[in-house]
Design a protein around this motif. Sequence first.
Motif, mmCIF file in Angstrom:
data_model
loop_
_atom_site.group_PDB
_atom_site.id
_atom_site.type_symbol
_atom_site.label_atom_id
_atom_site.label_comp_id
_atom_site.label_asym_id
_atom_site.label_seq_id
_atom_site.Cartn_x
_atom_site.Cartn_y
_atom_site.Cartn_z
ATOM 1 N N GLY A 43 0.771 -1.235 0.000
ATOM 2 C CA GLY A 43 0.000 0.000 0.000
ATOM 3 C C GLY A 43 0.799 1.279 0.000
ATOM 4 N N ARG A 44 2.112 1.193 -0.287
ATOM 5 C CA ARG A 44 2.948 2.389 -0.205
ATOM 6 C C ARG A 44 3.578 2.784 -1.537
ATOM 7 N N GLY A 45 3.119 2.176 -2.619
ATOM 8 C CA GLY A 45 3.767 2.400 -3.903
ATOM 9 C C GLY A 45 3.779 3.839 -4.367
ATOM 10 N N ALA A 46 2.759 4.595 -3.987
ATOM 11 C CA ALA A 46 2.680 5.992 -4.424
ATOM 12 C C ALA A 46 3.114 6.976 -3.346
ATOM 13 N N HIS A 47 3.419 6.475 -2.156
ATOM 14 C CA HIS A 47 3.664 7.370 -1.019
ATOM 15 C C HIS A 47 4.800 8.359 -1.266
ATOM 16 N N LYS A 48 5.848 7.927 -1.946
ATOM 17 C CA LYS A 48 6.993 8.807 -2.176
ATOM 18 C C LYS A 48 7.231 9.037 -3.665
ATOM 19 N N PHE A 49 6.167 8.879 -4.434
ATOM 20 C CA PHE A 49 6.199 9.133 -5.874
ATOM 21 C C PHE A 49 6.244 10.641 -6.107
ATOM 22 N N ASP A 50 7.270 11.105 -6.804
ATOM 23 C CA ASP A 50 7.434 12.543 -7.048
ATOM 24 C C ASP A 50 6.675 12.929 -8.320
ATOM 25 N N VAL A 51 5.404 13.314 -8.149
ATOM 26 C CA VAL A 51 4.541 13.629 -9.290
ATOM 27 C C VAL A 51 5.086 14.816 -10.083
ATOM 28 N N LEU B 131 -2.233 8.132 -6.928
ATOM 29 C CA LEU B 131 -1.632 9.066 -7.879
ATOM 30 C C LEU B 131 -2.678 10.029 -8.438
ATOM 31 N N SER B 132 -3.886 9.540 -8.670
ATOM 32 C CA SER B 132 -4.954 10.410 -9.183
ATOM 33 C C SER B 132 -5.261 11.529 -8.204
ATOM 34 N N PHE B 133 -5.253 11.206 -6.915
ATOM 35 C CA PHE B 133 -5.513 12.232 -5.899
ATOM 36 C C PHE B 133 -4.289 13.107 -5.639
ATOM 37 N N MET B 134 -3.126 12.685 -6.151
ATOM 38 C CA MET B 134 -1.908 13.494 -6.045
ATOM 39 C C MET B 134 -1.724 14.394 -7.269
ATOM 40 N N GLY B 135 -2.713 14.355 -8.191
ATOM 41 C CA GLY B 135 -2.659 15.236 -9.355
ATOM 42 C C GLY B 135 -2.254 14.559 -10.649
ATOM 43 N N ARG C 275 -12.312 7.411 -9.459
ATOM 44 C CA ARG C 275 -13.289 7.798 -10.477
ATOM 45 C C ARG C 275 -13.538 9.309 -10.475
ATOM 46 N N GLU C 276 -13.630 9.915 -9.282
ATOM 47 C CA GLU C 276 -13.934 11.346 -9.221
ATOM 48 C C GLU C 276 -12.825 12.199 -9.823
ATOM 49 N N LYS C 277 -11.601 11.665 -9.878
ATOM 50 C CA LYS C 277 -10.488 12.404 -10.472
ATOM 51 C C LYS C 277 -10.306 12.091 -11.953
ATOM 52 N N VAL C 278 -10.778 10.920 -12.379
ATOM 53 C CA VAL C 278 -10.604 10.516 -13.781
ATOM 54 C C VAL C 278 -11.767 10.992 -14.654
ATOM 55 N N GLU C 279 -12.989 10.973 -14.092
ATOM 56 C CA GLU C 279 -14.164 11.348 -14.902
ATOM 57 C C GLU C 279 -14.044 12.723 -15.554
ATOM 58 N N GLY D 37 6.248 14.702 -14.126
ATOM 59 C CA GLY D 37 5.947 15.715 -15.134
ATOM 60 C C GLY D 37 4.974 15.312 -16.226
ATOM 61 N N ALA D 38 4.147 14.298 -15.979
ATOM 62 C CA ALA D 38 3.165 13.886 -16.989
ATOM 63 C C ALA D 38 1.799 14.489 -16.688
ATOM 64 N N GLU D 39 0.998 14.696 -17.754
ATOM 65 C CA GLU D 39 -0.370 15.198 -17.555
ATOM 66 C C GLU D 39 -1.300 14.084 -17.076
ATOM 67 N N TRP D 40 -1.043 12.872 -17.570
ATOM 68 C CA TRP D 40 -1.767 11.716 -17.073
ATOM 69 C C TRP D 40 -0.898 10.481 -17.299
ATOM 70 N N ALA D 41 -1.304 9.367 -16.699
ATOM 71 C CA ALA D 41 -0.516 8.145 -16.823
ATOM 72 C C ALA D 41 -1.443 6.941 -16.764
ATOM 73 N N TYR D 42 -0.859 5.772 -16.995
ATOM 74 C CA TYR D 42 -1.577 4.500 -16.885
ATOM 75 C C TYR D 42 -0.727 3.530 -16.064
#
Length: 413
Positions: free
Chosen positions: A181-189, A365-369, A327-331, A193-198
């Motif tokens: 559950g920590r994969g995004a915890h220290k991800f430097d968004v 990541l979606s909630f991190m922008g 969903r609320e960030k992707v829609e 520098g991407a607008e979106w990702a998969y």
Amino acid sequence: MIDKQHLINRFISYVTIDTESDPNSNTTPSTEKQWNLANKLAEELKTIGLQDVSIDQNSYVMATLPSNVSHKVPVIGFVAHFDTSPDFTGANVKPQLVENYDGKDIMLNAEENIVLSPDYFEDLLQYKGQTLITTDGTTLLGADDKAGVTEIVTAMEYLVKHPEIKHGEIRICFTPDEEIGRGAHKFDVKKFGAEWAYTMDGSQIGELEYENFNAAGASVKVKGKIVHPGYAKGKMINSMYIAQDFINSLPRLETPEHTEGRQGFFHLAQINGKVEETNLYYIIRDHDKEHFEARKEVMQNLANEINKQHGNTVIELDIKDQYYNMREKVEPVMHIVDIAEEAMKNLNITPIIKPIRGGTDGSQLSFMGLPCPNIFAGGHNFHGRYEYVPVESMIKATEVICKITELTAEKYA
């Protein structure tokens, strides 16, 4: 055309490196051995010709495939995790290749009579005639998510070698500790520098997901009173009986084994008790935010009611939110899902758009922008000895990555 044997060799080189994460560790990565694959990936990305290859102090690996078009295209990204689940050992993985699968039982381990059977795992029958990679029955495989890592590296290598495929700037990142559950915890968004990702972290071919559970964890401490059982009348308070009342008062059919689709649940994940004190640990899940809040309220009201019945605080409840439905960030940016869906259809893959009954780095990541839907990586039966992945699904996932980059460049021409 993706080189099948090259992809198989790459995947096997990854899964034979033990990268099991540890929920009891406070470091990042949570296990030192994750560095072994992180460092290998960083070197490999340089070798295949990517730029800006970096590996930070927490083992997050990032790299860039520069744009090969003159017009402005949004920077997009692809993300996968290289750790494997602590639910089952990832040490000494010995992958087995099953070519031209005949639809029958697969003997994983004759000595221990461990069989991968379509009678139990019906999804196997989708892959008759294909090449499967399985375990030897004693470990997990690690397709979750080394299949995703393999697909991203292979797609980037293919795009470097085929400049006739036009694309904008592509960023990739491989993360540690997703399984705990920590994969995004220290991800430097910002650095990414991407607008979106998969995230390439789904299961069967065609999966495309942009909804996941809202999630919380609930610790329930039940306090009792121990006295000698021979003289206990009117004095002893057995915390295990109170815990039993708490458990039985929650909706019995709203548990994982009775729910599917968008249905939420209460899941009793752990229990440890003595007369003096019993501790329960629940996870609370629901796709609908209002239902999610209502579930937490149900649990709190139940604790309050039991305390009221006993005339004092016998139950202490601590609920902590873990992640939310992306969903609320992707829609608001649904074109990013539409592009992935179109890419699949262009490759004659039937998209399976459904909610994830779990979490994903893409949620955080979606909630991190960084809006981040999830795409299939091809594997099945994750986190155990029956895990397998069809090679043809991995090839298709690699092609989907390439097609998404191409379609994105076209749409912004």
